[in-house]
Scaffold this active site. Structure first.
Site, PDB file in Angstrom:
ATOM      1  N   HIS A   1     -34.244 -73.539 -90.755  1.00 15.40           N
ATOM      2  CA  HIS A   1     -34.793 -73.297 -91.726  1.00 15.40           C
ATOM      3  C   HIS A   1     -35.228 -71.360 -92.359  1.00 15.40           C
ATOM      4  O   HIS A   1     -35.895 -71.097 -91.170  1.00 15.40           O
ATOM      5  CB  HIS A   1     -35.290 -73.797 -93.162  1.00 15.40           C
TER       6      HIS A   1
ATOM      7  N   HIS B   1     -37.288 -68.317 -93.714  1.00 17.80           N
ATOM      8  CA  HIS B   1     -37.864 -68.020 -94.876  1.00 17.80           C
ATOM      9  C   HIS B   1     -37.464 -66.662 -95.080  1.00 17.80           C
ATOM     10  O   HIS B   1     -37.207 -65.926 -95.106  1.00 17.80           O
ATOM     11  CB  HIS B   1     -39.034 -67.620 -94.327  1.00 17.80           C
TER      12      HIS B   1
END
Length: 144
Positions: free
Chosen positions: A104, A106
């Protein structure tokens, strides 16, 4: 959800991608999904994930690299256009400090004097689901 080659039944992000648990989605593409972080550094903080279960950036297949970066660029632009931020902070953790073992990225909205220093990430909270939904809607509008 039944785990396949591309998903993990016990992965929180795979479950958000599959719609098994709610997420404030701001971007849905064939290979990627972005949604609001539930513990944002600043309101509007988004996580970009591949739909396929990939653990770290080095694990990202070559055929997804360009699309991943292109989606990150769109999200960084949406921070400015949709939220009025002056810029953004973009980061990926690999294994260490990776709270969910699913790649992931950010994307955090930034403004001068916002208090973010180095790699100290203070966390904030949305007042309620309606406020969180409002941020998601603003980002979706900026991305459309």
């Amino acid at each position: 959800m039944v785990a396949t080659d591309s998903t993990q039944a016990d992965c929180t992000f795979c479950r958000i991608v599959a719609g098994d648990i709610p997420g404030d989605l701001v971007l849905e593409e064939a290979d990627f999904v972005a949604f609001l972080d539930q513990r944002p550094v600043f309101k509007g903080h988004v996580l970009l994930v591949p739909r396929r279960h990939v653990v770290t950036l080095p694990d990202l297949p070559a055929d997804l690299r360009d699309g991943f970066l292109a989606a990150a660029q769109r999200l960084a632009t949406a921070m400015v256009d949709g939220l009025g931020a002056q810029g953004s902070f973009v980061a990926v953790n690999n294994t260490v400090s990776q709270s969910v073992p699913h790649l992931h990225l950010h994307v955090v909205p930034r403004t001068k004097g916002d208090g973010l220093r180095g790699f100290f990430w203070p966390r904030t909270k949305y007042a309620d689901p309606a406020e969180r939904g409002g941020y998601a809607e603003r980002l979706r509008a900026a991305l459309s």
